[in-house]
Design an enzyme around this catalytic site. Structure first.
Site, PDB file in Angstrom:
ATOM      1  N   SER A 152     -40.756   6.935  72.585  1.00 21.81           N
ATOM      2  CA  SER A 152     -42.076   7.579  72.739  1.00 21.81           C
ATOM      3  C   SER A 152     -43.116   6.691  72.073  1.00 21.81           C
ATOM      4  O   SER A 152     -42.784   5.885  71.190  1.00 21.81           O
ATOM      5  CB  SER A 152     -42.046   8.950  72.059  1.00 21.81           C
ATOM      6  OG  SER A 152     -43.357   9.377  71.733  1.00 21.81           O
ATOM      7  N   TYR A 175     -39.583  13.842  64.981  1.00 23.53           N
ATOM      8  CA  TYR A 175     -39.718  13.098  66.248  1.00 23.53           C
ATOM      9  C   TYR A 175     -40.125  11.650  65.962  1.00 23.53           C
ATOM     10  O   TYR A 175     -39.564  10.708  66.526  1.00 23.53           O
ATOM     11  CB  TYR A 175     -40.772  13.792  67.106  1.00 23.53           C
ATOM     12  CG  TYR A 175     -40.796  13.373  68.561  1.00 23.53           C
ATOM     13  CD1 TYR A 175     -39.785  13.762  69.439  1.00 23.53           C
ATOM     14  CD2 TYR A 175     -41.844  12.617  69.078  1.00 23.53           C
ATOM     15  CE1 TYR A 175     -39.807  13.413  70.783  1.00 23.53           C
ATOM     16  CE2 TYR A 175     -41.889  12.262  70.420  1.00 23.53           C
ATOM     17  CZ  TYR A 175     -40.873  12.660  71.269  1.00 23.53           C
ATOM     18  OH  TYR A 175     -40.906  12.301  72.596  1.00 23.53           O
TER      19      TYR A 175
HETATM   20  N1  LIG Z   1     -42.231  15.238  77.843  1.00 21.92           N
HETATM   21  C1  LIG Z   1     -42.946  14.322  77.194  1.00 21.92           C
HETATM   22  O1  LIG Z   1     -44.181  14.417  77.063  1.00 21.92           O
HETATM   23  C2  LIG Z   1     -42.258  13.110  76.619  1.00 21.92           C
HETATM   24  C3  LIG Z   1     -43.055  12.038  76.161  1.00 21.92           C
HETATM   25  C4  LIG Z   1     -42.432  10.943  75.597  1.00 21.92           C
HETATM   26  C5  LIG Z   1     -41.059  10.902  75.511  1.00 21.92           C
HETATM   27  N2  LIG Z   1     -40.316  11.946  75.964  1.00 21.92           N
HETATM   28  C6  LIG Z   1     -38.859  11.862  75.825  1.00 21.92           C
HETATM   29  O2  LIG Z   1     -38.247  12.024  77.085  1.00 21.92           O
HETATM   30  C7  LIG Z   1     -36.961  12.631  76.912  1.00 21.92           C
HETATM   31  C8  LIG Z   1     -36.876  13.874  77.778  1.00 21.92           C
HETATM   32  O3  LIG Z   1     -37.877  14.775  77.363  1.00 21.92           O
HETATM   33  P1  LIG Z   1     -38.243  16.098  78.182  1.00 21.92           P
HETATM   34  O4  LIG Z   1     -39.675  16.384  77.889  1.00 21.92           O
HETATM   35  O5  LIG Z   1     -37.803  15.956  79.589  1.00 21.92           O
HETATM   36  O6  LIG Z   1     -37.349  17.190  77.419  1.00 21.92           O
HETATM   37  P2  LIG Z   1     -36.852  18.636  77.935  1.00 21.92           P
HETATM   38  O7  LIG Z   1     -36.749  19.482  76.731  1.00 21.92           O
HETATM   39  O8  LIG Z   1     -37.694  19.116  79.074  1.00 21.92           O
HETATM   40  O9  LIG Z   1     -35.399  18.343  78.518  1.00 21.92           O
HETATM   41  C9  LIG Z   1     -34.390  17.942  77.668  1.00 21.92           C
HETATM   42  C10 LIG Z   1     -33.043  18.251  78.310  1.00 21.92           C
HETATM   43  O10 LIG Z   1     -32.032  17.851  77.375  1.00 21.92           O
HETATM   44  C11 LIG Z   1     -31.008  18.819  77.400  1.00 21.92           C
HETATM   45  N3  LIG Z   1     -30.273  18.784  76.124  1.00 21.92           N
HETATM   46  C12 LIG Z   1     -30.671  19.238  74.917  1.00 21.92           C
HETATM   47  N4  LIG Z   1     -29.714  19.017  74.000  1.00 21.92           N
HETATM   48  C13 LIG Z   1     -28.697  18.395  74.644  1.00 21.92           C
HETATM   49  C14 LIG Z   1     -27.444  17.908  74.234  1.00 21.92           C
HETATM   50  N5  LIG Z   1     -27.025  18.007  72.973  1.00 21.92           N
HETATM   51  N6  LIG Z   1     -26.652  17.313  75.146  1.00 21.92           N
HETATM   52  C15 LIG Z   1     -27.049  17.211  76.439  1.00 21.92           C
HETATM   53  N7  LIG Z   1     -28.222  17.675  76.899  1.00 21.92           N
HETATM   54  C16 LIG Z   1     -29.052  18.247  75.997  1.00 21.92           C
HETATM   55  C17 LIG Z   1     -31.711  20.156  77.637  1.00 21.92           C
HETATM   56  O11 LIG Z   1     -30.810  21.113  78.163  1.00 21.92           O
HETATM   57  C18 LIG Z   1     -32.808  19.734  78.606  1.00 21.92           C
HETATM   58  O12 LIG Z   1     -32.380  19.876  79.946  1.00 21.92           O
HETATM   59  C19 LIG Z   1     -36.832  12.922  75.403  1.00 21.92           C
HETATM   60  O13 LIG Z   1     -36.185  11.839  74.776  1.00 21.92           O
HETATM   61  C20 LIG Z   1     -38.270  12.970  74.953  1.00 21.92           C
HETATM   62  O14 LIG Z   1     -38.412  12.688  73.606  1.00 21.92           O
HETATM   63  C21 LIG Z   1     -40.880  13.052  76.520  1.00 21.92           C
END
Ligand SMILES: NC(=O)c1ccc[n+]([C@@H]2O[C@H](COP(=O)([O-])OP(=O)(O)OC[C@H]3O[C@@H](n4cnc5c(N)ncnc54)[C@H](O)[C@@H]3O)[C@@H](O)[C@H]2O)c1
Length: 263
Positions: A152, A175
């Site tokens: 991120s 985070y």
């Molecule tokens: N959404 C954003 O704005 C954003 C921005 C920058 C980075 N990211 C990164 O992108 C990645 C995905 O983020 P997101 O927003 O899609 O998150 P999200 O919460 O929408 O989805 C995360 C998924 O991970 C699964 N999960 C949780 N714990 C788990 C485990 N122990 N084993 C397997 N699956 C598991 C959940 O069931 C869920 O489906 C993360 O690393 C997040 O930090 C997101």
């Protein structure tokens, strides 16, 4: 297909997307299938993963399957690798994208307990470590592989706390620590895996639009170049580039996709 476009195609590559049921995971999974790869939608939430895989298959027949994984459990990670290997005999890449955290996550610094800090850092950084470690082992045995870690912008910069004013949002301290760690682990593994034909890179997205409060969106946009918060689809080009042979000699890098927010 020209040689150039062939390099950008996933051309039947087998790609595991962890957290494939989530916000970014479902977009990434669908993008892999659209680029002619085959995606394993891997998530702890298997029911949603199955729905995501079914939806993908309506547009791209045989483009996706679902599988259960808990990235914080070594046996579960090994079971997933074994299952995919049994199905296809090969795994080309893994997108390390799940987002484990507990229900106390997202509190302001003053309210984060030591236990919650350790837990959330542990499952997120630790889970990403397990995926890197176990997939690297498998990739070594088959002679090649590709790992894409999700970090991120908050892994490379201090938070701009002013954008959260007048909202109940914040940037969790766990985070920041985790995402900075993931960028460094990307370099660590790239260095460690030199000479193995395994590459590993990170994507550091800026904020992704998900119906956040208007005040926040406006504050955020002031720091950007053109758009502000990005859509999930804005990350797809970078992901496909990293998964494809067009980036064959890219390793140990972190690509920031944030419309200039972190500048
Ligand atoms: N959404 C954003 O704005 C954003 C921005 C920058 C980075 N990211 C990164 O992108 C990645 C995905 O983020 P997101 O927003 O899609 O998150 P999200 O919460 O929408 O989805 C995360 C998924 O991970 C699964 N999960 C949780 N714990 C788990 C485990 N122990 N084993 C397997 N699956 C598991 C959940 O069931 C869920 O489906 C993360 O690393 C997040 O930090 C997101």
């Amino acid at each position: 297909m020209s040689n150039v476009s062939k390099k950008f195609s996933l051309d039947k590559k087998i790609v595991v997307v962890t957290g494939g049921s989530g916000l970014l995971g479902r977009t990434f999974s669908s993008a892999v299938a659209a680029a002619e790869g085959l995606v394993i939608v891997a998530d702890r939430d298997i029911l949603t993963a199955q729905q995501v895989a079914e939806e993908i298959c309506t547009s791209y027949p045989n483009g996706a399957i679902a599988a259960e994984i808990d990235i914080t459990c070594k046996q579960s990670v090994l079971r997933l690798i074994e299952y995919v290997h049994e199905q296809y005999g090969v795994i080309h890449a893994v997108v390390n994208n799940a987002y484990p955290r507990n229900s106390n996550y997202g509190r302001r610094v003053e309210d984060v307990t030591y236990e919650d800090f350790c837990y959330n850092l542990g499952v997120h950084a630790g889970g990403y470590f397990l995926i890197m470690q176990q997939f690297a082992q498998y990739f070594k045995s088959q002679g090649f592989g590709n790992i894409v870690n999700l970090s991120s912008i908050y892994g490379i910069m201090a938070p701009r706390f002013d954008i959260y004013q007048d909202t109940n949002m914040t940037m969790p301290v766990e985070y920041a620590a985790t995402k900075a760690g993931i960028i460094h682990l990307t370099k660590y593994f790239a260095q460690y895996l030199k000479g193995t034909n395994i590459r590993i890179n990170a994507i550091s997205p800026g904020g992704i639009f998900n119906h956040q409060p208007e005040t926040f969106l406006k504050n955020y946009r002031n720091y950007c170049s053109n758009k502000g918060m990005l859509d999930r689809s804005d990350l797809v080009g970078t992901l496909l580039f990293l998964l494809s042979d067009a980036s064959l000699y890219l390793t140990g890098q972190n690509i920031v996709v944030d419309d200039g927010f972190s500048l």
